[in-house]
Design a protein around this motif. Structure first.
Motif: not given
Length: 143
Positions: A109, A106, A117, A113
Motif C-alpha cells: 500500500l 502495508q 495509504a 499510495y
C-alpha cells in the motif's frame, strides 16, 4: 448511480457504525486542520440533532463522510522516512505468517499510495508491535 437522499438507517446498519464513522471523521478533520470538513461535519451534526435517524444524506454526502473517516499513514506518522523505517523494522521482525502478510500488505500500500495509504491507528499500533518484536509473544503475567 442514483443520487437520491436517504435517511441514516438506509446508509448505516447500526447507530454504532454511524457514531464510529462520525467520531473518526471529526478527529481526523481536526488533526488535519481541514476547515471545510469540520464545517461539513458540524452541519451534519446540527441536522442530526434536529431530525435524528430521519436525517437525510445524499450519496455524495455519505461518500464524503466515509472518506473523511479514512485514516492515512500521514495522519499517524511524522514523515515518509519514519514510516519507511517502521515498515522495514516490522518486516525484519515479523515472526509468523500472519505478521509477514500484514506487513507485506502495508508495504505494498505504501509503495502504491505513499503517505496517503490507508492506515488505521490500530494498524499503526500493530506495525509498531511487530517492529518491536512483541507481536506473537505472550507475556507471562501470573507467576
Amino acid at each position: 448511480m442514483d443520487n437520491q437522499s436517504k435517511n441514516l438507517k438506509e446508509w448505516f446498519k447500526t447507530s454504532a457504525e454511524l457514531k464510529d464513522k462520525l467520531e473518526m471523521a471529526k478527529a481526523l478533520a481536526k488533526k488535519r486542520e481541514d476547515e471545510e470538513a469540520q464545517k461539513f461535519l458540524q452541519d451534519f451534526e446540527e441536522r442530526f440533532e434536529q431530525y435524528g435517524s430521519k436525517t437525510l444524506l445524499s450519496e455524495k454526502q455519505y461518500k464524503m463522510l466515509c472518506t473523511l473517516a479514512i485514516a492515512q499513514a500521514d495522519d499517524w506518522v511524522e514523515d515518509e522516512e519514519t514510516y519507511k523505517e517502521l515498515l522495514n523494522a516490522a518486516k525484519e521482525m515479523a515472526s509468523d505468517e500472519w505478521s509477514e502478510k500484514f506487513v507485506s500488505d502495508q508495504i505494498e500500500l505504501f509503495e502504491k499510495y505513499g503517505m496517503k495509504a490507508r492506515l488505521t491507528e490500530k494498524q499503526k499500533l500493530q506495525l509498531e508491535k511487530i517492529a518491536s518484536g512483541a507481536a506473537g509473544k505472550e507475556v507471562e503475567k501470573n507467576w
